[in-house]
Scaffold this motif. Structure first.
Motif, PDB file in Angstrom:
ATOM      1  N   TYR A  31       0.755  -1.210  -0.030  1.00 21.90           N
ATOM      2  CA  TYR A  31      -0.051  -0.123   0.031  1.00 21.90           C
ATOM      3  C   TYR A  31       1.269   1.237  -0.030  1.00 21.90           C
ATOM      4  N   GLY A  32       2.175   1.039  -0.176  1.00 19.12           N
ATOM      5  CA  GLY A  32       2.915   2.185  -0.319  1.00 19.12           C
ATOM      6  C   GLY A  32       3.288   3.139   0.744  1.00 19.12           C
ATOM      7  N   ASP A  33       3.190   2.701   2.009  1.00 25.27           N
ATOM      8  CA  ASP A  33       3.464   3.234   3.290  1.00 25.27           C
ATOM      9  C   ASP A  33       4.872   2.946   3.729  1.00 25.27           C
ATOM     10  N   SER A  34       5.490   3.943   3.505  1.00 25.55           N
ATOM     11  CA  SER A  34       7.061   3.653   3.732  1.00 25.55           C
ATOM     12  C   SER A  34       7.372   3.976   5.150  1.00 25.55           C
ATOM     13  N   GLY A  35       8.837   3.800   5.425  1.00 26.65           N
ATOM     14  CA  GLY A  35       8.981   4.186   6.924  1.00 26.65           C
ATOM     15  C   GLY A  35       8.876   2.722   7.858  1.00 26.65           C
ATOM     16  N   GLY A  36       9.044   1.844   7.031  1.00 28.46           N
ATOM     17  CA  GLY A  36       8.913   0.357   7.869  1.00 28.46           C
ATOM     18  C   GLY A  36      10.282  -0.378   7.850  1.00 28.46           C
ATOM     19  N   GLY A  37      10.286  -1.702   8.022  1.00 28.05           N
ATOM     20  CA  GLY A  37      11.542  -2.285   8.522  1.00 28.05           C
ATOM     21  C   GLY A  37      11.492  -3.743   7.701  1.00 28.05           C
ATOM     22  N   TYR A  38      12.696  -4.338   7.939  1.00 27.76           N
ATOM     23  CA  TYR A  38      12.730  -5.815   7.734  1.00 27.76           C
ATOM     24  C   TYR A  38      12.214  -6.597   8.842  1.00 27.76           C
ATOM     25  N   TYR A  39      11.690  -7.409   8.741  1.00 29.88           N
ATOM     26  CA  TYR A  39      10.940  -8.184   9.759  1.00 29.88           C
ATOM     27  C   TYR A  39      11.179  -9.711   9.709  1.00 29.88           C
ATOM     28  N   ALA A  40      11.087 -10.554  10.551  1.00 28.80           N
ATOM     29  CA  ALA A  40      11.070 -12.119  10.612  1.00 28.80           C
ATOM     30  C   ALA A  40      10.322 -12.456   9.271  1.00 28.80           C
ATOM     31  N   GLY A  41      10.589 -13.364   8.625  1.00 27.21           N
ATOM     32  CA  GLY A  41       9.818 -13.800   7.465  1.00 27.21           C
ATOM     33  C   GLY A  41      10.230 -13.028   6.047  1.00 27.21           C
ATOM     34  N   ASP A  42      10.659 -11.862   6.345  1.00 26.67           N
ATOM     35  CA  ASP A  42      11.004 -11.140   5.038  1.00 26.67           C
ATOM     36  C   ASP A  42      12.026 -11.843   4.039  1.00 26.67           C
ATOM     37  N   GLU A  43      11.779 -11.817   2.832  1.00 23.57           N
ATOM     38  CA  GLU A  43      12.645 -12.420   1.942  1.00 23.57           C
ATOM     39  C   GLU A  43      13.616 -11.492   1.571  1.00 23.57           C
ATOM     40  N   VAL A  44      14.866 -11.721   1.193  1.00 26.47           N
ATOM     41  CA  VAL A  44      15.985 -10.989   0.967  1.00 26.47           C
ATOM     42  C   VAL A  44      16.951 -11.289  -0.128  1.00 26.47           C
ATOM     43  N   ASP A  45      16.604 -12.659  -0.619  1.00 26.12           N
ATOM     44  CA  ASP A  45      17.332 -13.070  -1.949  1.00 26.12           C
ATOM     45  C   ASP A  45      16.513 -14.510  -2.407  1.00 26.12           C
ATOM     46  N   GLU A  46      16.690 -14.526  -3.521  1.00 23.31           N
ATOM     47  CA  GLU A  46      16.061 -15.598  -4.179  1.00 23.31           C
ATOM     48  C   GLU A  46      16.831 -16.182  -5.349  1.00 23.31           C
ATOM     49  N   ARG A  47      17.030 -17.203  -5.943  1.00 23.69           N
ATOM     50  CA  ARG A  47      18.092 -17.673  -6.871  1.00 23.69           C
ATOM     51  C   ARG A  47      18.016 -19.144  -6.955  1.00 23.69           C
ATOM     52  N   GLU A  48      18.257 -19.770  -8.292  1.00 23.85           N
ATOM     53  CA  GLU A  48      18.088 -20.837  -8.559  1.00 23.85           C
ATOM     54  C   GLU A  48      19.472 -21.494  -8.901  1.00 23.85           C
ATOM     55  N   ILE A  49      19.902 -22.607  -8.210  1.00 20.06           N
ATOM     56  CA  ILE A  49      21.165 -22.961  -8.462  1.00 20.06           C
ATOM     57  C   ILE A  49      21.026 -24.590  -8.724  1.00 20.06           C
ATOM     58  N   GLU A  50      22.421 -25.188  -9.120  1.00 19.61           N
ATOM     59  CA  GLU A  50      22.254 -26.766  -9.269  1.00 19.61           C
ATOM     60  C   GLU A  50      23.905 -27.069  -8.915  1.00 19.61           C
ATOM     61  N   PHE A  51      24.103 -28.413  -8.473  1.00 22.90           N
ATOM     62  CA  PHE A  51      25.339 -28.708  -8.158  1.00 22.90           C
ATOM     63  C   PHE A  51      25.824 -29.542  -9.113  1.00 22.90           C
TER      64      PHE A  51
END
Length: 848
Positions: free
Chosen positions: A108-128
């Motif tokens: 909803y565009g209300d800034s001034g917030g923060g990073y909280y438990a459960g917030d995603e900070v990275d996502e990538r696909e990999i393989e070994f």
């Protein structure tokens, strides 16, 4: 034949469309002369491989799962089975515990917030993969480019040689388990390495203002392995910026999830139905060029094997695997049933797709050590104890097919203040329950339920449908019987919060005021999730789905989709927070309700032993609502209607808003904005919430609305429309400026004293046009380029064409001002008009 997905320096190979469904079949290895030839390590040496028993000793604490995990003292070892090599995995990194509000923004565009438990900070696909010199390599995988070689012209090999998947990590093999068979690697340091793929992404580090990792205060808390995923919990401490601040310590959770061996059969996205999508550059889409292919995002819903025949006969069946959302156990208990109901409400939509009991909300386990809310193998509604007034419904998708794998919906605690304020201002005139600062639990619970349903809609793949509410006649919104039966908008994915059109005498109940999962939502879910017999590839159903959409829209206009997009920002049907098919009529009703609410705000916001903070906040909310109504009307000026169509559908894609409607909009603005809205300037309220330093809220709002109306982009659209259709059939820039002058400068002919509100608007008018004609100022196309980029739109009109109209308008206005100054009886009006004439002269010739 083969097909390749790749991006930049990344590539992956899958069977091509012509042989099997997209993504179906095992991954094909590349021969030694292709782009995937294994590289030697940087040091060119082999790892020190020892017997298995010497590395994994009897001191090891072992967990068995997708990857066997061994802990020996403070060391962690992974056994990578050969069966996992070459399999695609999704690595999702989330914050498990946060030091507090750092930065952030929600839906909803209300800034001034923060990073909280459960917030995603990275996502990538990999393989070994197994490399030379006894190494295990980790490659980054992407799927943004696809090329096949069905013609035998060598395109596959050419693209592959120019796009190699990056090796983003390597591990020396410590031992081999020949029984498993598997390779043992030491992963002890990788999880607390600052540059690790298991850390924050570089963008997140910048956003959080993190510098160096304090390794002496960082460690691995635990690693847990399961049949389809591995969960890693670490504690990471970063030195802050500036150095005088305290360090920031996070608990991080990394989920390594095995992607399906056989990707879900993809479905081609369609712009006439609002779904999130994943796309790639497709060298096969155009036999003589390059195309772009998009797959819509959806969960994998399939009937149970024994129910397949019943499903295709049209019977309702339960899915093989239902969609489950767990409610965060830290959520306040009294709100859990409402959040859960917002999930379960979607079952009525899935029934249109042939599935019953397809989605369910459950309370999260409290005493299960194997369960974690950060685990990317399941979905959750995560409670955020935050002052941010927001909620959001992101999801994790398989890029090969668009399959939604999981979603962690964020519900910020303070979203309740947002929906409270909306409801008081939009429904306070018709619902007595809305007339206090603390709502009863049942009312707030139902409001939470509505927000929950909206966010779950996003998690199911649906985009906003800003056009849904425009399909409803304004008069129907006042009909108790009609609106309670059909709802005030056909989609809960619209930003049509509450029925502000209904008047007190209409006696509309909650059923006609609240949003609900409605006609469009059910149709969209059917489009995305209904399965059809005999489909092998996405192309097989393309023609059928196209005809289905055309037929559906021709029979039911309530299914129309109006996207949330910059490109359609000037389609007045696709606005947020609006209602009905006529903005002028709907906004009149809305303002009548605001006039009823405003005098009661001191009473409704009064708290014993408290100040006027709540009164100030609600007055600000009411003024913002008035401003929204005016903006809904303004968008008709210079606007156009966009209809997305295929070649089988008749009619133009772009048509200007009819001249008659644009004139109605100008007449509305003259009555409600250009003439001071004295009702809004309530002295009992403003004497308690406005200082003399800050100035008049009403005047500031009026000048902002005028600036929006007179934007360079809007005036250029009026010129472009005239150039395309001719001045006889459209509302022209000349007519616009003439009507504007007649409204804003009426005192030049009536000789009535000009009040401060009108002086402010007239000053804004002169300033805006002066900036366009003043030499050296950005104008016309240049100003548009600074303000907005609109893909697929032709180049904006040149500034010269604006000047052709605006320059003589200003010249004439100056003469009319000078001719009328002496006829004004008051000194303030005369001084103001002299200043306006001088400003115009200065703009025409800066040397004066």
């Amino acid at each position: 034949m083969k097909a390749i997905f790749l991006v930049g320096a990344a590539m992956i190979m899958l069977p091509c469309f012509g042989q099997q469904p997209v993504g179906h079949g095992r991954k094909v290895k590349v021969s030694a002369d292709t782009a995937l030839t294994k590289k030697t390590t940087q040091d060119g040496t082999k790892g020190s491989v020892e017997p298995y028993e010497r590395v994994i000793t009897d001191k090891a604490v072992t967990q068995k799962g997708m990857i066997n995990v061994h802990k020996i003292d403070e060391k962690y070892y992974w056994e990578i089975p050969d069966s996992l090599l070459g399999r695609e995995l999704l690595l999702v990194s989330r914050i498990a515990k946060s030091p507090g509000q750092v930065s952030g923004m929600g839906e909803y565009g209300d800034s001034g917030g923060g990073y909280y438990a459960g917030d995603e900070v990275d996502e990538r696909e990999i393989e070994f993969e197994k490399g030379p010199n006894d190494k295990i390599f980790v490659r980054g995988i992407s799927h943004t480019i696809h090329a096949g070689d069905t013609s035998g012209n060598g395109l596959l090999r050419s693209v592959a040689k120019s796009n190699v998947q990056p090796i983003i990590a390597d591990f020396p093999i410590k031992a081999y388990n020949k029984i498993w068979p598997a390779s043992v690697i030491d992963v002890t340091g990788i999880f607390v390495d600052e540059q690790s793929i298991f850390s924050f992404s570089q963008n997140e580090k910048i956003a959080l203002r993190l510098t160096a990792l304090a390794r002496d205060r960082s460690y691995t808390e635990y690693i847990k392995t399961f049949p389809g995923n591995v969960e890693i919990r670490t504690v990471k401490t970063y030195l802050p910026t500036p150095p005088s601040s305290d360090p920031l310590t996070f608990e991080m959770n990394n989920s390594l999830v095995l992607l399906p061996k056989v990707p879900m059969l993809a479905r081609l996205a369609d712009s006439r139905v609002g779904f999130l999508s994943t796309g790639f550059v497709d060298f096969d889409a155009n036999p003589q060029g390059v195309g772009k292919t998009y797959y819509l995002a959806r969960w994998r819903l399939e009937p149970k094997d024994e129910d397949t025949s019943r499903y295709f006969r049209g019977e309702l069946v339960e899915p093989k695997k239902k969609i489950v959302f767990y409610i965060d156990p830290t959520t306040p208990r009294k709100w859990i049933p409402y959040l859960a109901q917002g999930v379960n409400d979607w079952n009525c939509a899935f029934e249109k797709a042939g599935f019953k009991n397809a989605i369910e909300a459950k309370e999260a386990p409290l005493d299960d050590s194997t369960w974690s809310i950060e685990d990317a193998s399941h979905s959750a509604i995560v409670y955020k104890p935050s002052s941010v007034a927001n909620a959001e419904g992101p999801s994790i998708k398989d890029p090969r097919s668009g399959e939604i794998l999981e979603s962690h919906i964020n519900w910020y605690h303070n979203v309740m203040s947002l929906i409270h304020n909306w409801y008081m201002i939009q429904a306070g005139a018709i619902d007595p329950r809305a007339r206090k600062m603390v709502f009863d639990d049942e009312l707030m619970g139902q409001l939470i339920r509505f927000v929950s349903s909206h966010e779950v809609g996003h998690a199911l793949g649906l985009m906003h449908n800003f056009g849904a509410s425009s399909t409803v006649p304004v008069d129907s919104l006042r009909s108790k019987r009609w609106v309670e039966a059909h709802g005030h908008t056909p989609s809960i994915m619209d930003y049509a919060r509450f029925n502000y059109v209904a008047q007190p005498e209409d006696n509309v109940s909650e059923a006609g005021v609240f949003p609900r999962i409605n006609d469009y939502d059910k149709w969209a879910i059917e489009f995305g999730y209904r399965l059809f017999r005999g489909i092998k590839t996405p192309k097989d159903e393309e023609a059928f789905l196209n005809k289905w959409i055309i037929d559906s829209l021709s029979h039911n206009h309530r299914l129309w989709y109006g996207p949330q997009s910059l490109f359609v920002a000037f389609d007045p049907r696709c606005q947020n927070e609006d209602l009905g098919d006529n903005a002028m009529k709907a906004s009149n009703y809305g303002i009548e309700n605001l006039k009823r609410i405003l005098p009661h705000l001191p009473e409704w916001t009064r708290k014993p032993n408290d100040g006027y903070g709540d009164l100030k906040a609600m007055y600000k909310e009411l003024v913002s609502q008035y401003s929204r109504y005016a903006t809904h009307v303004t968008t008709n000026i210079g606007g156009y209607y966009l209809e997305v169509k295929t070649v089988e559908q008749k009619g133009d894609l772009y048509t200007p808003v009819p001249k008659k409607i644009q004139r109605q909009a100008m007449e509305w603005l003259n009555r409600q904005v250009f003439t001071k809205p004295a009702w809004l300037d309530n002295q009992i309220i403003t004497s308690k919430v406005e200082s003399f330093v800050s100035g008049s809220t009403v005047t500031e709002t009026g000048t902002k609305l005028l600036s929006n109306l007179m934007s360079n982009l809007r005036m250029n659209l009026l010129v472009k429309t005239t150039n395309r259709y001719g001045s006889r059939d459209v509302y022209t820039l000349e007519e616009f400026l003439q009507h504007l002058k007649q409204s804003l400068w009426a005192e030049l002919w009536t000789h009535k004293a000009i009040d401060p509100y009108r002086r402010a608007l007239q000053n804004t008018y002169v300033d805006i046009l002066s900036r366009i004609v003043k030499p050296g100022e950005p104008k016309g196309a240049a100003a548009i380029g600074q303000a907005i980029e609109m893909s697929q739109m032709q180049a904006p009109t040149s500034s010269a064409e604006l000047l052709i109209v605006i320059h003589p308008n200003l010249v004439a206005l100056k003469k009319e001002i000078q001719a009328s100054i002496a006829s004004f009886p008051d000194e303030a009006s005369r001084a103001h008009l002299k200043l306006m004439a001088d400003k115009i002269s200065q703009a025409m010739d800066p040397k004066l």
